[in-house]
Design a protein around this motif. Structure first.
Motif, PDB file in Angstrom:
ATOM      1  N   ILE A  38       0.867  -1.171   0.000  1.00 25.17           N
ATOM      2  CA  ILE A  38       0.000   0.000   0.000  1.00 25.17           C
ATOM      3  C   ILE A  38       0.906   1.224   0.000  1.00 25.17           C
ATOM      4  O   ILE A  38       1.654   1.442   0.955  1.00 25.17           O
ATOM      5  N   ASN A  39       0.847   2.003  -1.069  1.00 20.13           N
ATOM      6  CA  ASN A  39       1.630   3.227  -1.166  1.00 20.13           C
ATOM      7  C   ASN A  39       0.695   4.424  -1.282  1.00 20.13           C
ATOM      8  O   ASN A  39      -0.230   4.422  -2.102  1.00 20.13           O
ATOM      9  N   ILE A  40       0.937   5.447  -0.459  1.00 18.91           N
ATOM     10  CA  ILE A  40       0.107   6.655  -0.459  1.00 18.91           C
ATOM     11  C   ILE A  40       1.036   7.855  -0.320  1.00 18.91           C
ATOM     12  O   ILE A  40       1.916   7.871   0.543  1.00 18.91           O
ATOM     13  N   SER A  41       0.843   8.862  -1.145  1.00 20.55           N
ATOM     14  CA  SER A  41       1.714  10.031  -1.042  1.00 20.55           C
ATOM     15  C   SER A  41       1.274  10.960   0.081  1.00 20.55           C
ATOM     16  O   SER A  41       2.109  11.545   0.773  1.00 20.55           O
ATOM     17  N   ALA A  42      -0.055  11.126   0.288  1.00 20.85           N
ATOM     18  CA  ALA A  42      -0.503  12.054   1.334  1.00 20.85           C
ATOM     19  C   ALA A  42      -1.920  11.709   1.787  1.00 20.85           C
ATOM     20  O   ALA A  42      -2.770  11.302   0.989  1.00 20.85           O
ATOM     21  N   ILE A  43      -2.161  11.871   3.099  1.00 19.79           N
ATOM     22  CA  ILE A  43      -3.485  11.691   3.691  1.00 19.79           C
ATOM     23  C   ILE A  43      -3.775  12.907   4.567  1.00 19.79           C
ATOM     24  O   ILE A  43      -2.915  13.338   5.336  1.00 19.79           O
ATOM     25  N   ARG A  44      -4.980  13.441   4.466  1.00 16.65           N
ATOM     26  CA  ARG A  44      -5.399  14.551   5.327  1.00 16.65           C
ATOM     27  C   ARG A  44      -6.795  14.261   5.866  1.00 16.65           C
ATOM     28  O   ARG A  44      -7.700  13.917   5.119  1.00 16.65           O
ATOM     29  N   LEU A  45      -6.950  14.380   7.180  1.00 11.93           N
ATOM     30  CA  LEU A  45      -8.243  14.142   7.830  1.00 11.93           C
ATOM     31  C   LEU A  45      -8.452  15.217   8.884  1.00 11.93           C
ATOM     32  O   LEU A  45      -7.594  15.428   9.745  1.00 11.93           O
ATOM     33  N   GLN A  46      -9.605  15.891   8.851  1.00 13.05           N
ATOM     34  CA  GLN A  46      -9.848  16.937   9.835  1.00 13.05           C
ATOM     35  C   GLN A  46     -11.314  16.994  10.256  1.00 13.05           C
ATOM     36  O   GLN A  46     -12.215  16.642   9.500  1.00 13.05           O
ATOM     37  N   HIS A  47     -11.510  17.389  11.527  1.00 13.15           N
ATOM     38  CA  HIS A  47     -12.836  17.567  12.115  1.00 13.15           C
ATOM     39  C   HIS A  47     -13.729  16.348  11.887  1.00 13.15           C
ATOM     40  O   HIS A  47     -14.897  16.464  11.525  1.00 13.15           O
ATOM     41  N   SER A  48     -13.170  15.157  12.106  1.00 12.89           N
ATOM     42  CA  SER A  48     -13.891  13.918  11.833  1.00 12.89           C
ATOM     43  C   SER A  48     -13.906  13.021  13.065  1.00 12.89           C
ATOM     44  O   SER A  48     -13.120  13.204  14.003  1.00 12.89           O
ATOM     45  N   LYS A  49     -14.816  12.043  13.054  1.00 13.30           N
ATOM     46  CA  LYS A  49     -14.957  11.108  14.161  1.00 13.30           C
ATOM     47  C   LYS A  49     -14.807   9.687  13.634  1.00 13.30           C
ATOM     48  O   LYS A  49     -15.559   9.253  12.760  1.00 13.30           O
ATOM     49  N   ILE A  50     -13.828   8.965  14.188  1.00 15.45           N
ATOM     50  CA  ILE A  50     -13.535   7.598  13.766  1.00 15.45           C
ATOM     51  C   ILE A  50     -13.807   6.660  14.935  1.00 15.45           C
ATOM     52  O   ILE A  50     -13.230   6.818  16.020  1.00 15.45           O
ATOM     53  N   GLN A  51     -14.664   5.671  14.734  1.00 13.87           N
ATOM     54  CA  GLN A  51     -14.956   4.663  15.751  1.00 13.87           C
ATOM     55  C   GLN A  51     -14.622   3.293  15.175  1.00 13.87           C
ATOM     56  O   GLN A  51     -15.158   2.904  14.134  1.00 13.87           O
ATOM     57  N   PHE A  52     -13.726   2.583  15.855  1.00  7.58           N
ATOM     58  CA  PHE A  52     -13.288   1.281  15.358  1.00  7.58           C
ATOM     59  C   PHE A  52     -13.266   0.277  16.498  1.00  7.58           C
ATOM     60  O   PHE A  52     -12.734   0.554  17.571  1.00  7.58           O
ATOM     61  N   SER A  53     -13.865  -0.874  16.282  1.00 10.07           N
ATOM     62  CA  SER A  53     -13.849  -1.934  17.290  1.00 10.07           C
ATOM     63  C   SER A  53     -13.673  -3.281  16.593  1.00 10.07           C
ATOM     64  O   SER A  53     -14.149  -3.485  15.479  1.00 10.07           O
ATOM     65  N   HIS A  54     -12.984  -4.185  17.273  1.00  9.59           N
ATOM     66  CA  HIS A  54     -12.822  -5.539  16.747  1.00  9.59           C
ATOM     67  C   HIS A  54     -12.441  -6.458  17.903  1.00  9.59           C
ATOM     68  O   HIS A  54     -12.382  -6.049  19.058  1.00  9.59           O
ATOM     69  N   ASN A  55     -12.212  -7.726  17.572  1.00 12.08           N
ATOM     70  CA  ASN A  55     -11.907  -8.730  18.580  1.00 12.08           C
ATOM     71  C   ASN A  55     -10.589  -9.401  18.211  1.00 12.08           C
ATOM     72  O   ASN A  55     -10.542 -10.260  17.335  1.00 12.08           O
ATOM     73  N   THR A  56      -9.492  -8.986  18.853  1.00 15.22           N
ATOM     74  CA  THR A  56      -8.185  -9.552  18.513  1.00 15.22           C
ATOM     75  C   THR A  56      -8.096 -11.018  18.893  1.00 15.22           C
ATOM     76  O   THR A  56      -7.410 -11.800  18.231  1.00 15.22           O
ATOM     77  N   ALA A  57      -8.789 -11.424  19.952  1.00 16.84           N
ATOM     78  CA  ALA A  57      -8.753 -12.831  20.355  1.00 16.84           C
ATOM     79  C   ALA A  57      -9.332 -13.713  19.254  1.00 16.84           C
ATOM     80  O   ALA A  57      -8.844 -14.810  18.987  1.00 16.84           O
ATOM     81  N   LEU A  58     -10.380 -13.222  18.589  1.00 17.35           N
ATOM     82  CA  LEU A  58     -11.000 -13.975  17.508  1.00 17.35           C
ATOM     83  C   LEU A  58     -10.094 -14.002  16.285  1.00 17.35           C
ATOM     84  O   LEU A  58      -9.922 -15.041  15.641  1.00 17.35           O
ATOM     85  N   ILE A  59      -9.479 -12.862  15.962  1.00 18.29           N
ATOM     86  CA  ILE A  59      -8.621 -12.787  14.785  1.00 18.29           C
ATOM     87  C   ILE A  59      -7.424 -13.710  14.920  1.00 18.29           C
ATOM     88  O   ILE A  59      -7.036 -14.401  13.978  1.00 18.29           O
ATOM     89  N   LYS A  60      -6.809 -13.757  16.109  1.00 20.57           N
ATOM     90  CA  LYS A  60      -5.630 -14.586  16.319  1.00 20.57           C
ATOM     91  C   LYS A  60      -5.949 -16.080  16.233  1.00 20.57           C
ATOM     92  O   LYS A  60      -5.051 -16.892  16.074  1.00 20.57           O
ATOM     93  N   SER A  61      -7.222 -16.432  16.333  1.00 19.03           N
ATOM     94  CA  SER A  61      -7.593 -17.837  16.288  1.00 19.03           C
ATOM     95  C   SER A  61      -7.796 -18.339  14.858  1.00 19.03           C
ATOM     96  O   SER A  61      -8.082 -19.504  14.649  1.00 19.03           O
ATOM     97  N   LYS A  62      -7.645 -17.450  13.873  1.00 18.39           N
ATOM     98  CA  LYS A  62      -7.905 -17.835  12.490  1.00 18.39           C
ATOM     99  C   LYS A  62      -6.754 -17.410  11.590  1.00 18.39           C
ATOM    100  O   LYS A  62      -5.986 -16.508  11.907  1.00 18.39           O
ATOM    101  N   ILE A  63      -6.647 -18.064  10.448  1.00 24.29           N
ATOM    102  CA  ILE A  63      -5.785 -17.579   9.379  1.00 24.29           C
ATOM    103  C   ILE A  63      -6.682 -16.802   8.423  1.00 24.29           C
ATOM    104  O   ILE A  63      -7.677 -17.324   7.921  1.00 24.29           O
ATOM    105  N   LEU A  64      -6.336 -15.544   8.178  1.00 22.15           N
ATOM    106  CA  LEU A  64      -7.178 -14.720   7.322  1.00 22.15           C
ATOM    107  C   LEU A  64      -6.811 -14.908   5.858  1.00 22.15           C
ATOM    108  O   LEU A  64      -5.649 -15.109   5.510  1.00 22.15           O
ATOM    109  N   ALA A  65      -7.805 -14.817   5.003  1.00 21.26           N
ATOM    110  CA  ALA A  65      -7.569 -14.888   3.570  1.00 21.26           C
ATOM    111  C   ALA A  65      -8.237 -13.694   2.907  1.00 21.26           C
ATOM    112  O   ALA A  65      -9.271 -13.215   3.372  1.00 21.26           O
ATOM    113  N   ASP A  66      -7.612 -13.195   1.853  1.00 23.90           N
ATOM    114  CA  ASP A  66      -8.203 -12.078   1.138  1.00 23.90           C
ATOM    115  C   ASP A  66      -9.576 -12.470   0.604  1.00 23.90           C
ATOM    116  O   ASP A  66      -9.764 -13.552   0.050  1.00 23.90           O
TER     117      ASP A  66
END
Length: 329
Positions: free
Chosen positions: A95-123
């Motif tokens: 993943i190559n990106i020259s520039a990212i700009r984010l302002q006055h925004s709200k980001i909410q992210f949640s996940h379960n690392t215990a669940l992810i570590k129990s699996k092999i992920l595939a695209d």
């Protein structure tokens, strides 16, 4: 009003190759729900295709974007006031990106690392098992007055102090350049980071050059300011000096540094409670340190420390040996 405009330069659906010159999203409410591909440990999954995606410029204004992955218990709910990304080049392993700009925004992210570590992920598209060979490069990242909420359902929330698994940051601002990540290490030049954590910790500014790999931890021109503390210094840590190659030298330099127990209590209150009787309340510790060496021989060239009330004072220099075996220290 909902507006989306896009100008495609090239599209190859059979090879999943998409190339866009520009995309704009304004006053939109978008929702995506999906089921990730997963594979048990015993299954060998071969890649079918290698998708690629390039985008010269994308702008999102006053829009809500919701993403949910039920298989991984992953949810991202975002309200973007102003977001811009330039020169995105995506493939399975980069993943190559020259520039990212984010302002006055709200980001909410949640996940379960215990669940992810129990699996092999595939695209999802290619069914290719994701290996640890992803390379990410971002030329510049600019954040201004953002709110970030992160929750890891696989880790319990702490009642006190900062919890890297569950936190909320307000007024997050940052200017970071030359960001790179790969399985070999991470590098970044931090011009400034400022934020307020909901439990009380406030960071006025943080800057420095960071380089982390399996065999080297390096911090140059580090400077951190809070309303109560001031930290500056440089460090070079070589993990091999404590295991396979004890002849290399680590270096630590800390100068004109003051650490307030108020800040320590906001990050890790257990430490302050443990030593509160010996140290007292509302103390500030002033430190200067110059040291270098390895597990066999670690030299403290100069160390001076005292509290703001001078009830604790320390001056020291000397050499420590056998740091890899405390019984023989």
């Amino acid at each position: 009003m909902v507006a989306f405009t896009g100008l495609a330069d090239k599209m190859d659906i059979e090879k999943y190759a998409l190339n866009f010159k520009e995309a704009n999203l304004q006053q939109s409410d978008s929702k995506v729900r999906m089921l990730s591909s997963t594979a048990p440990l015993s299954v060998a999954v071969e890649p079918v295709i290698n998708p690629s995606f390039t985008l010269q410029k994308a702008v999102v204004i006053k829009s809500a974007i919701y993403f949910e992955d039920s298989a991984l218990q992953m949810i991202s709910s975002n309200r973007l006031d102003s977001f811009e990304i330039n020169n995105l080049d995506y493939a399975v392993d980069k993943i190559n990106i020259s520039a990212i700009r984010l302002q006055h925004s709200k980001i909410q992210f949640s996940h379960n690392t215990a669940l992810i570590k129990s699996k092999i992920l595939a695209d999802t598209i290619t069914t290719k098992v994701i290996q640890n060979n992803l390379k990410v490069a971002i030329g510049s990242l600019l954040l201004l007055e953002n709110n970030i909420q992160y929750k890891d359902a696989g880790k319990p929330a702490a009642a006190e102090g900062f919890n890297p698994g569950n936190f909320e940051l307000n007024k997050l601002a940052a200017s970071i350049k030359n960001i790179s990540y790969s399985s070999k290490g991470t590098n970044a030049t931090i011009n400034n980071i400022a934020l307020q954590e909901t439990k009380g910790f406030q960071l006025d500014s943080l800057s420095g050059i960071i380089s982390v790999s399996d065999d080297t931890y390096k911090l140059d021109n580090f400077l951190m300011k809070t309303p109560n503390s001031y930290l500056q210094g440089d460090a070079l840590i070589l993990p091999a000096t404590f295991t396979t190659n004890p002849t290399l030298n680590n270096q630590i330099n800390i100068s004109n540094t003051s650490i307030s127990l108020k800040d320590v209590a906001l990050i890790n209150p257990a430490i302050v409670k443990k030593y509160q009787q010996q140290i007292g309340n509302n103390k500030t510790l002033f430190i200067n340190l110059a040291a270098k060496g390895n597990a066999q021989k670690f030299t403290i060239q100069s160390l001076s420390a005292h509290t703001n009330s001078n009830d604790i004072q320390l001056r020291a220099s000397g050499t420590l040996g056998n740091l890899d075996n405390l019984k023989k220290l």
